[in-house]
Design an enzyme around this catalytic site. Structure first.
Site, short mmCIF file in Angstrom:
data_model
loop_
_atom_site.label_atom_id
_atom_site.label_comp_id
_atom_site.label_asym_id
_atom_site.label_seq_id
_atom_site.Cartn_x
_atom_site.Cartn_y
_atom_site.Cartn_z
N ASP A 80 -57.62 -64.43 -64.01
CA ASP A 80 -57.36 -65.35 -63.06
C ASP A 80 -58.50 -66.23 -63.21
OD1 ASP A 80 -59.81 -63.89 -62.58
OD2 ASP A 80 -59.43 -63.01 -60.83
N ASP B 162 -49.40 -59.03 -59.28
CA ASP B 162 -50.53 -57.97 -59.71
C ASP B 162 -51.27 -57.80 -58.33
OD1 ASP B 162 -51.95 -60.52 -58.84
OD2 ASP B 162 -53.63 -59.33 -59.27
N CYS C 228 -40.46 -37.48 -61.16
CA CYS C 228 -41.53 -38.60 -61.55
C CYS C 228 -41.83 -38.10 -62.80
CB CYS C 228 -42.91 -38.82 -60.80
SG CYS C 228 -43.90 -39.85 -61.41
N CYS D 88 -44.15 -39.20 -64.57
CA CYS D 88 -45.70 -39.50 -65.37
C CYS D 88 -46.41 -38.04 -65.53
CB CYS D 88 -46.55 -40.46 -64.09
SG CYS D 88 -47.21 -39.28 -62.89
N CYS E 78 -47.56 -36.06 -62.58
CA CYS E 78 -46.45 -35.24 -62.10
C CYS E 78 -45.95 -34.21 -63.30
CB CYS E 78 -45.37 -36.26 -61.62
SG CYS E 78 -45.71 -37.04 -60.00
N HIS F 97 -50.19 -41.94 -61.54
CA HIS F 97 -49.00 -42.10 -60.76
C HIS F 97 -48.57 -43.29 -60.14
CE1 HIS F 97 -45.79 -40.35 -58.25
NE2 HIS F 97 -46.47 -41.00 -57.12
#
Lengths: 373, 373
Positions: free
Chosen positions: B91, B264, B302, B304, B307, B333
């Site tokens: 930014d 973002d 899920c 991930c 999980c 997650h």
């Protein structure tokens, strides 16, 4: 299954040993990282294994209060709860409750104290400690012992080891797990007669292994080494010996030379959170300005994830900015440093060269003026 | 090398696009996790990639103050410094300095403000912002714009966009990097005439891409969506459009439908640190007592790391005990949830079914009484 220790070789008093766990062979002497709340602070189980960890520790006091031993039991035990398939050791909770209790609250029955989270009055007894640890499902569990301040008088310690022995006996009577090992704890301060008495009486009770307590509570190094010598001397060769709360690199070497097999300490992760890293040439403080533009790894030749991928400048930046990834990288490095040190120690036991190794280590780590050699 | 965007398909106003970076193909629309201090809080680069991250963000203001853009440049740029080989966006620093400055300190020259770390007086100008970002070596850099409060009057915003356009021009004049993309930022509040004027004048200056600013500052959702519509409408189809600071799942869907490619937000990691997890059926607070003995994963199905390996009960325990491994698991997650959501969004652009997907998402996530549909 119960872990079975085998003594492989002795070199003077230093011992090379091994045990199998979940089909994997582990070697001793070994350093065990501490995961107080069923997590070694900031690290995943995968990172711990990559850092060379074998047995890890969890704290009975903390897990008893939060989330509670029944929750861990319902989860299928600590291994499943925290997703660690290596061996786990739990302490008895004694160290924490003694630090919370007033002298008048320490009775033969057990220790009265206030829950540090909510102020509730609680009582921890030898039976309760063993019960909690059986529910947690760790592989190695500790007897509840009286954790004594240093220095304490011969007179006080004489009474105290009677209590410790009584508590060891009471714990053993309620211990009925076939999958766990129960260790007795040798106390007795710096007095050989008391260490001897305590050790021999515990051996008589026939524990699965023995811990050495009462060290790392402010005593100087020569005193600690004496306490260890006076304990290991009276312990059987075919059982594991665990020195509680000791993790200073030189103390690992010196106490292996005095017959210790297992060590634990919060220092690698605690030092990491404060920005300190072990190196062969001594501890460094990564926050030091001189590392601001140091684009080399923490230690040349180190094989850890932090050293393979990051520079001192980046890790310094993370620590200074309060970013936990910095503590994580330093924790990985510090644990790897200690597990690599233990590996070198084992090599030097194999080669009967531990004394030369110790001398070289001291010279590199402390320089020429080390006072406890 | 400069990243080259290609528009692949449109479905109504939603856009499917792609670009290559370091030999790897990335697809838009995309959600970009925020790594303020050159680290996405608690996570390693490897974990970010496993969680499906592509472009990540870093904050110019923070890195300017600490460790300083010259240190990052000497390290070989942000990618080498933080060991991330995917694309990085920075930014302009504007958002932070505007939040620190008093109205009288905002001048045509730039913004005077006090360093939040040590109180030093500093000045950030459009030229300085671009200079810092060139030194940081991110792949996509932002023009310095006036970040305006919501609501602001038409009158104020009319003057403000003149300043934003002047600053965009001044930044572009000093920008001389062949490897980076420079984006112009569309402001103008909720007024279509101002958004249009700002967008068209930026397009005339021919930036490499365009950002939409002035959202996510307290306005309601319909107002945000209008701001986006009034901006994307006047932007060229062959350039990336980035909506700054927006990360609420429904806002990702709604704004993709209004022609946005990049998003973002700090929310997946910030929510994680506070114990919140996204699920298809809405956000959950893992600290809730009902998860104390819930030995299932955060979300069934899920993929991930959290999980696949841990239960709600364990993650709850970690968060309650203040252990950072808990925030780390929830961060993994939550980022995975958003990158998976973007993947579904892209699939539904391919199938021209984004509206149905949005309606189904709202029903699952908010139930029947969602008010902004």
């Amino acid at each position: 299954m119960k872990l079975e220790y085998k003594l492989v070789k002795k070199s003077n008093n230093a011992r090379l040993g091994e045990f199998k766990y979940n089909g994997k062979l582990y070697e001793t002497p070994m350093f065990m990282p501490v995961g107080t709340n069923a997590t070694v602070k900031t690290l995943s189980p995968e990172e711990l294994k990559d850092a060379g960890a074998g047995i890890i520790l969890a704290n009975t006091y903390h897990l008893w209060l939060r989330p509670g031993e029944d929750v861990v039991k319902k989860a299928g035990g600590l291994h499943k709860f925290m997703n660690y398939d290596g061996p786990i050791l739990t302490d008895s909770g004694g160290f924490q409750v003694f630090s919370l209790a007033k002298p008048k609250d320490i009775t033969d029955e057990g220790v009265h104290f206030k829950n540090h989270l909510n102020g509730d009055s609680l009582l921890l007894t030898p039976e309760k400690s063993i019960d909690i640890q059986m529910k947690l499902g760790s592989d190695i569990i500790m007897s509840f012992d009286e954790c004594v301040k240093w220095p304490s008088t011969h007179d006080y310690l004489e009474k105290s080891i009677k209590r410790t022995l009584d508590w060891a006996k009471r714990g053993k009577e309620v211990f009925n797990s076939k999958d766990q090992m129960l260790f007795g704890i040798v106390q007795g301060g710096e007095y050989e007669d008391l260490r001897k008495e305590c050790a021999l009486k515990l051996v008589e009770m026939d524990f699965d292994g023995y811990s050495i307590g009462g060290t790392s509570v402010g005593e100087d190094k020569p005193t600690m080494y004496k306490m260890v010598e006076y304990s290991t001397k009276y312990l059987p060769e075919d059982k594991l010996r665990y020195l509680m709360g000791v993790g200073d690199p030189i103390d690992l070497i010196e106490n292996v030379m005095r017959g210790v097999d297992l060590f634990d300490c919060v220092s690698p992760t605690r030092l990491a959170r404060h920005g300190h890293a072990y190196t062969k040439n001594g501890k460094i403080n990564i926050k030091n300005n001189k590392y601001k533009e140091d684009f080399t790894s923490i230690e040349e030749g180190c094989n850890c994830y932090a050293c393979k991928n990051y520079t001192k400048a980046y890790i310094r930046h993370l620590i200074v900015a309060g970013e936990t990834f910095g503590a994580r990288l330093l924790s990985i490095h510090n644990i790897t440093f200690l597990t690599n040190l233990m590996k070198e120690i084992r090599e030097n036991i194999k080669n009967d060269s531990l004394e030369e190794f110790r001398d070289k280590f001291i010279l590199d780590y402390y320089g020429e003026n080390y006072e406890y050699k």
